[in-house]
Motif scaffolding. Structure first.
Motif, mmCIF file in Angstrom:
data_model
loop_
_atom_site.group_PDB
_atom_site.id
_atom_site.type_symbol
_atom_site.label_atom_id
_atom_site.label_comp_id
_atom_site.label_asym_id
_atom_site.label_seq_id
_atom_site.Cartn_x
_atom_site.Cartn_y
_atom_site.Cartn_z
ATOM 1 N N PRO A 131 0.853 -1.058 -0.155
ATOM 2 C CA PRO A 131 0.131 0.089 0.040
ATOM 3 C C PRO A 131 0.754 1.311 -0.018
ATOM 4 O O PRO A 131 0.274 2.563 -0.209
ATOM 5 C CB PRO A 131 -0.882 -0.190 1.321
ATOM 6 C CG PRO A 131 -0.043 -1.026 2.221
ATOM 7 C CD PRO A 131 0.760 -1.910 1.163
ATOM 8 N N GLU A 135 -1.715 3.226 -3.997
ATOM 9 C CA GLU A 135 -2.965 3.248 -3.222
ATOM 10 C C GLU A 135 -4.317 3.214 -4.074
ATOM 11 O O GLU A 135 -5.510 3.645 -3.479
ATOM 12 C CB GLU A 135 -2.946 4.967 -2.503
ATOM 13 C CG GLU A 135 -1.776 4.895 -1.437
ATOM 14 C CD GLU A 135 -1.607 6.227 -1.009
ATOM 15 O OE1 GLU A 135 -2.252 7.183 -1.662
ATOM 16 O OE2 GLU A 135 -1.142 6.509 0.182
ATOM 17 N N ASP A 273 -9.052 -3.028 -1.427
ATOM 18 C CA ASP A 273 -8.421 -2.864 -0.155
ATOM 19 C C ASP A 273 -8.026 -4.375 0.334
ATOM 20 O O ASP A 273 -8.727 -5.144 -0.049
ATOM 21 C CB ASP A 273 -8.940 -1.900 0.659
ATOM 22 C CG ASP A 273 -8.276 -1.102 1.735
ATOM 23 O OD1 ASP A 273 -7.027 -1.512 1.656
ATOM 24 O OD2 ASP A 273 -8.702 -0.109 2.193
ATOM 25 N N HIS A 294 -2.762 -6.743 1.458
ATOM 26 C CA HIS A 294 -1.527 -5.943 1.641
ATOM 27 C C HIS A 294 -0.354 -6.848 1.865
ATOM 28 O O HIS A 294 -0.238 -7.682 2.919
ATOM 29 C CB HIS A 294 -1.783 -4.823 2.712
ATOM 30 C CG HIS A 294 -2.779 -3.793 2.173
ATOM 31 N ND1 HIS A 294 -3.204 -2.854 3.108
ATOM 32 C CD2 HIS A 294 -3.516 -3.581 0.969
ATOM 33 C CE1 HIS A 294 -3.968 -1.948 2.443
ATOM 34 N NE2 HIS A 294 -4.173 -2.615 1.176
#
Length: 295
Positions: A131, A135, A273, A294
């Protein structure tokens, strides 16, 4: 035929298989050995083998008479059908309404870019990224053509002869890198940014490859929903166009473009995400679900 790459809990080695009429999956390599028909373990190597369709048919006919070398499909680990392509070729802006949602002009000829082969992952593998590096990670549902025979300077009328089949793909994209660079390769080529699968489906299994519903769901919410009938350039045009520029090899992947509804152009944007799940599907071909993580 519905072909894929699998492994079992007992043996981690990957082998290529085909779905049988009863829903089980046949280990083509092992069944071929039993009757003296050479079938490579890897699907990419099978596609390079002379008259591979006939070999698979012979082995399948044998397997219909025995229960040997078969596995319950839901007990297998599914891998990308072709996890070692020489090239991953992609087409941008191949749906008019997707071009319009990004305020891009409608192309007069196919817009090509590439993803590196290290992007390729399987139908349930994780999509991962740092990340701190990007983004703005986005999803793109796509029908993916798998090349079955070396193609150079082929005519549109003959293009289907060079296609092994189709599968499902997600052209995952780091939009901040893509738009910041002004060209697309880096933003499209982070490791794990091309989940594909679950199977390679030969075109004889599909009524009309240019009339297939294609969609994406994020955590169960459908955000892309279209049909390949909305292609600007059909697969015959795309295979021929690519072959005029470079040689397509067996196992090469050709991502054919995404419909509208990608996350970066939604209001408000919907970007991927950590912990989100992305399901991409093409009716009659299959679907893949990948979890985002992530690094």
């Amino acid at each position: 035929m519905r072909l894929g790459q699998y492994s079992t809990n007992e043996a981690a080695q990957v082998w290529c298989g085909t779905r049988m009429a009863d829903g089980t999956t046949l280990d083509l390599h092992a069944a071929g050995d039993a009757i003296g028909v050479e079938i490579p373990r890897r699907l990419s190597a099978l596609l390079e083998t002379w008259n591979w369709q006939e070999r698979v048919s012979l082995v399948t006919e044998y397997a219909n008479e025995t229960d040997e070398h078969r596995y319950a499909t839901d007990e297998l680990t599914w891998h990308a059908p072709v996890d070692d392509p020489e090239k991953v070729v992609c087409v941008g802006l191949n749906y008019e309404d997707h071009a319009e949602e990004g305020d891009n002009p409608i192309p007069d000829e196919p817009v090509l870019f590439s993803k590196f082969p290290t992007t390729v992952r399987g139908p349930s593998d994780e999509i991962t990224w740092d990340p701190d590096y990007t983004e703005q990670v986005d999803y793109e549902s796509e029908l993916v053509v798998v090349i079955g025979e070396e193609a150079r300077n082929v005519n549109e009328e003959d293009a289907r002869d060079y296609v092994a089949g189709v599968t499902v793909g997600n052209d995952v994209s780091a939009r901040d890198l893509q738009h910041g660079d002004g060209q697309w390769v880096r933003g499209k080529s982070l490791d794990s940014f091309a989940p594909t699968g679950p199977e390679l489906v030969t075109l004889d299994e599909i009524v009309d490859v240019h009339d297939l519903r294609i969609w994406t769901e994020i955590d169960g919410e459908r955000l892309q929903d279209s049909t390949t009938a909305n292609f600007i350039f059909d697969i015959d045009t795309l295979v021929s166009f690519c072959s005029q520029a470079f040689t397509l090899k067996p196992g090469d992947l050709l991502f054919t473009g995404t419909p509208p509804g990608v996350g970066v152009y939604r209001d408000p944007p919907v970007l991927l995400d950590d912990g989100m799940t992305v399901t991409v599907g093409v009716d009659g071909v299959g679907e893949l679900t990948n979890t985002c993580r992530h690094e």
